[in-house]
Design a protein around this motif. Sequence first.
Motif, mmCIF file in Angstrom:
data_model
loop_
_atom_site.group_PDB
_atom_site.id
_atom_site.type_symbol
_atom_site.label_atom_id
_atom_site.label_comp_id
_atom_site.label_asym_id
_atom_site.label_seq_id
_atom_site.Cartn_x
_atom_site.Cartn_y
_atom_site.Cartn_z
ATOM 1 N N UNK A 53 0.861 -1.179 0.000
ATOM 2 C CA UNK A 53 0.000 0.000 0.000
ATOM 3 C C UNK A 53 0.893 1.224 0.000
ATOM 4 N N UNK A 54 0.416 2.273 -0.636
ATOM 5 C CA UNK A 54 1.269 3.454 -0.752
ATOM 6 C C UNK A 54 0.537 4.718 -0.319
ATOM 7 N N UNK A 109 14.340 8.032 -11.979
ATOM 8 C CA UNK A 109 14.825 9.110 -11.126
ATOM 9 C C UNK A 109 14.937 8.720 -9.650
ATOM 10 N N UNK A 110 14.205 7.670 -9.258
ATOM 11 C CA UNK A 110 14.094 7.351 -7.837
ATOM 12 C C UNK A 110 14.642 5.960 -7.559
ATOM 13 N N UNK A 141 15.280 6.261 0.452
ATOM 14 C CA UNK A 141 14.903 6.516 -0.932
ATOM 15 C C UNK A 141 15.572 7.794 -1.388
ATOM 16 N N UNK A 142 16.060 7.772 -2.624
ATOM 17 C CA UNK A 142 16.680 8.936 -3.236
ATOM 18 C C UNK A 142 15.923 9.285 -4.511
ATOM 19 N N UNK A 143 15.708 10.565 -4.720
ATOM 20 C CA UNK A 143 15.123 11.037 -5.968
ATOM 21 C C UNK A 143 16.103 12.023 -6.597
ATOM 22 N N UNK A 144 16.607 11.664 -7.760
ATOM 23 C CA UNK A 144 17.604 12.509 -8.419
ATOM 24 C C UNK A 144 18.764 12.865 -7.491
ATOM 25 N N UNK A 168 9.035 9.513 -7.871
ATOM 26 C CA UNK A 168 8.581 9.224 -6.508
ATOM 27 C C UNK A 168 7.100 9.539 -6.442
ATOM 28 N N UNK A 169 6.265 8.544 -6.226
ATOM 29 C CA UNK A 169 4.829 8.776 -6.179
ATOM 30 C C UNK A 169 4.113 7.522 -5.763
ATOM 31 N N UNK A 170 2.832 7.628 -5.380
ATOM 32 C CA UNK A 170 2.126 6.489 -4.797
ATOM 33 C C UNK A 170 1.777 5.389 -5.786
ATOM 34 N N UNK A 171 1.720 5.690 -7.089
ATOM 35 C CA UNK A 171 1.361 4.662 -8.056
ATOM 36 C C UNK A 171 2.552 4.237 -8.912
#
Lengths: 110, 114
Positions: free
Chosen positions: A92-93, B30-31, B48-51, B97-100
């Motif tokens: 889940x996110x 990117x992540x 977690x790393x983003x760019x 980086x995002x929920x989906x």
Amino acid sequence: DQQVKQNSPSLSVQEGRISILNCDYTNSMFDYFLWYKKYPAEGPTFLISISSIKDKNEDGRFTVFLNKSAKHLSLHIVPSQPGDSAVYFCAASKGNQFYFGTGTSLTVIP
Amino acid sequence: DTAVSQTPKYLVTQMGNDKSIKCEQNLGHDTMYWYKQDSKKFLKIMFSYNNKELIINETVPNRFSPKSPDKAHLNLHINSLELGDSAVYFCASSQNAGPNEKLFFGSGTQLSVL
């Protein structure tokens, strides 16, 4: 704190029948729910996802159902095939955070 | 062509040693992430790393230090290894980086601390 739970560590199903894998969660603010499949000695691979605003998403033999009031989701595989034998992780996110369950090992018996 | 590759696959070492696990992705994502799967099979986010910027830093002992020299690489260095560090460590990447976002995982590094 375990926000995503998979209470069945294992499941055996006959080939051709339906496999139903279950997952429960505690946080009503999750945005998406995802299923990953993992073979031994490999990393998990993405299988299917569903948005929190939907109650069903289908992709071929795989369907995910979401029951928000019960904070429960399930993955249906029909018909089950021996190649589906793997560990299935529910996730889940929220934002950019993903929370995983402990997995259910599915065995499809030929 | 492995999309997310991590090395080594197995790492056996003594308590107190320092070790590194390397991760590279060729997907142009990117992540990148580090996850730990313990003996109870919990798969937990560590970093977690983003760019190349750190965006998630969970409650992890500061003996664990991630390093991202560029957005295709995220290495994990562990100082003063302890018995409880024994686990499988998975590197992963996603487009953003995002929920989906779909996570693409490496095949894991089995760390055994003796």
